[in-house]
Scaffold this active site. Structure first.
Site, PDB file in Angstrom:
ATOM      1  N   TYR A  31       0.792  -1.225   0.000  1.00  0.00           N
ATOM      2  CA  TYR A  31       0.000   0.000   0.000  1.00  0.00           C
ATOM      3  C   TYR A  31       0.831   1.285   0.000  1.00  0.00           C
ATOM      4  CZ  TYR A  31      -3.619  -3.357   1.135  1.00  0.00           C
ATOM      5  OH  TYR A  31      -4.469  -4.424   1.102  1.00  0.00           O
ATOM      6  N   ASN A  82     -13.349   3.478  -1.655  1.00  0.00           N
ATOM      7  CA  ASN A  82     -12.407   2.370  -1.562  1.00  0.00           C
ATOM      8  C   ASN A  82     -13.000   1.446  -0.503  1.00  0.00           C
ATOM      9  OD1 ASN A  82     -10.400   0.525  -1.033  1.00  0.00           O
ATOM     10  ND2 ASN A  82      -8.738   2.017  -1.180  1.00  0.00           N
ATOM     11  N   HIS A  88     -15.079  -7.375  -1.660  1.00  0.00           N
ATOM     12  CA  HIS A  88     -15.187  -8.782  -2.023  1.00  0.00           C
ATOM     13  C   HIS A  88     -16.227  -9.534  -1.209  1.00  0.00           C
ATOM     14  CE1 HIS A  88     -11.376  -7.303  -3.416  1.00  0.00           C
ATOM     15  NE2 HIS A  88     -10.960  -7.193  -2.172  1.00  0.00           N
ATOM     16  N   ASP A  95     -25.668  -3.064  -2.266  1.00  0.00           N
ATOM     17  CA  ASP A  95     -27.082  -2.703  -2.352  1.00  0.00           C
ATOM     18  C   ASP A  95     -27.309  -1.245  -1.968  1.00  0.00           C
ATOM     19  OD1 ASP A  95     -27.650  -5.260  -3.205  1.00  0.00           O
ATOM     20  OD2 ASP A  95     -28.544  -5.910  -1.305  1.00  0.00           O
ATOM     21  N   HIS A 109      -8.935   1.398  -5.670  1.00  0.00           N
ATOM     22  CA  HIS A 109      -8.108   0.471  -4.896  1.00  0.00           C
ATOM     23  C   HIS A 109      -6.665   0.914  -5.062  1.00  0.00           C
ATOM     24  CE1 HIS A 109     -11.370  -2.283  -4.070  1.00  0.00           C
ATOM     25  NE2 HIS A 109     -11.754  -2.075  -5.312  1.00  0.00           N
ATOM     26  N   ILE A 110      -5.957   1.037  -3.974  1.00  0.00           N
ATOM     27  CA  ILE A 110      -4.561   1.470  -4.007  1.00  0.00           C
ATOM     28  C   ILE A 110      -3.697   0.424  -4.696  1.00  0.00           C
ATOM     29  CG2 ILE A 110      -2.555   2.030  -2.574  1.00  0.00           C
ATOM     30  CD1 ILE A 110      -4.636   3.200  -0.533  1.00  0.00           C
ATOM     31  N   SER A 111      -3.916  -0.820  -4.363  1.00  0.00           N
ATOM     32  CA  SER A 111      -3.166  -1.915  -4.989  1.00  0.00           C
ATOM     33  C   SER A 111      -3.948  -2.429  -6.197  1.00  0.00           C
ATOM     34  CB  SER A 111      -2.926  -3.049  -3.989  1.00  0.00           C
ATOM     35  OG  SER A 111      -4.143  -3.691  -3.677  1.00  0.00           O
ATOM     36  N   ARG A 120      -9.650 -11.664  -4.185  1.00  0.00           N
ATOM     37  CA  ARG A 120      -9.724 -10.203  -4.334  1.00  0.00           C
ATOM     38  C   ARG A 120     -10.083  -9.771  -5.758  1.00  0.00           C
ATOM     39  NH1 ARG A 120      -7.603  -7.974   0.393  1.00  0.00           N
ATOM     40  NH2 ARG A 120      -6.098  -9.332   1.438  1.00  0.00           N
TER      41      ARG A 120
END
Length: 159
Positions: A31, A82, A88, A95, A109-111, A120
């Site tokens: 990260y 994020n 996941h 919803d 998403h950072i990664s 993931r």
């Protein structure tokens, strides 16, 4: 008589999910060393030239994130999220986002979640998002603000 809240067409809700409060200290090899405060500063600086501001929040609790999504649908112009690990697992968060009719939603998403563990690779949020940004570090948040700003400008021009 209930008062209907007025949506602020200039504020983007920026939501960060579980463990993102530990950025800079947790798994820096994945990260990076930037902190959540660095992200909030970047988001504010990127939003300002567009006449936008950011309402940045972080929670480790799924229900709190859902409450904030519900608040955003009534009061904010767009959502950048994020969802972290909830990407996941959380049908409930998905919803809640589905109720944000016509509101830009950008997932960050950072990664690069697609280069990580197989579990993931799927996000319940992605199918609702107007854009998904992954693997760009915290710069992904700046990209998300730019995308949300463009979507908002297009919506304003067509209304």
């Amino acid at each position: 008589m209930a008062i209907t809240p007025v949506r602020d067409r200039t504020t983007i809700m920026v939501l960060n999910g579980p463990n993102l409060n530990l950025l800079g200290r947790r798994q820096p090899e994945i990260y990076g060393t930037d902190t959540l405060a660095d992200i909030e500063k970047l988001v504010a600086e990127t939003a300002a030239p567009h006449g936008l501001s950011a309402d940045c929040r972080q929670s480790n609790h799924e229900g709190q994130l859902i409450d904030w999504v519900q608040e955003a649908r009534e009061r904010h112009a767009a959502v950048i999220i994020n969802p972290a690990g909830y990407s996941h697992t959380s049908v409930a968060l998905r919803d809640a986002l589905a109720t944000c009719d016509g509101m830009p939603i950008v997932e960050v998403h950072i990664s690069n979640i697609h280069r990580r563990e197989t579990f993931r690779h799927h996000s319940y949020v992605s199918e609702l998002a107007d854009g998904v940004i992954a693997g760009c570090g915290i710069q992904g948040y700046a990209f998300a603000v730019e995308r949300a700003a463009a979507l908002l400008a297009t919506a304003r021009a067509s209304s």
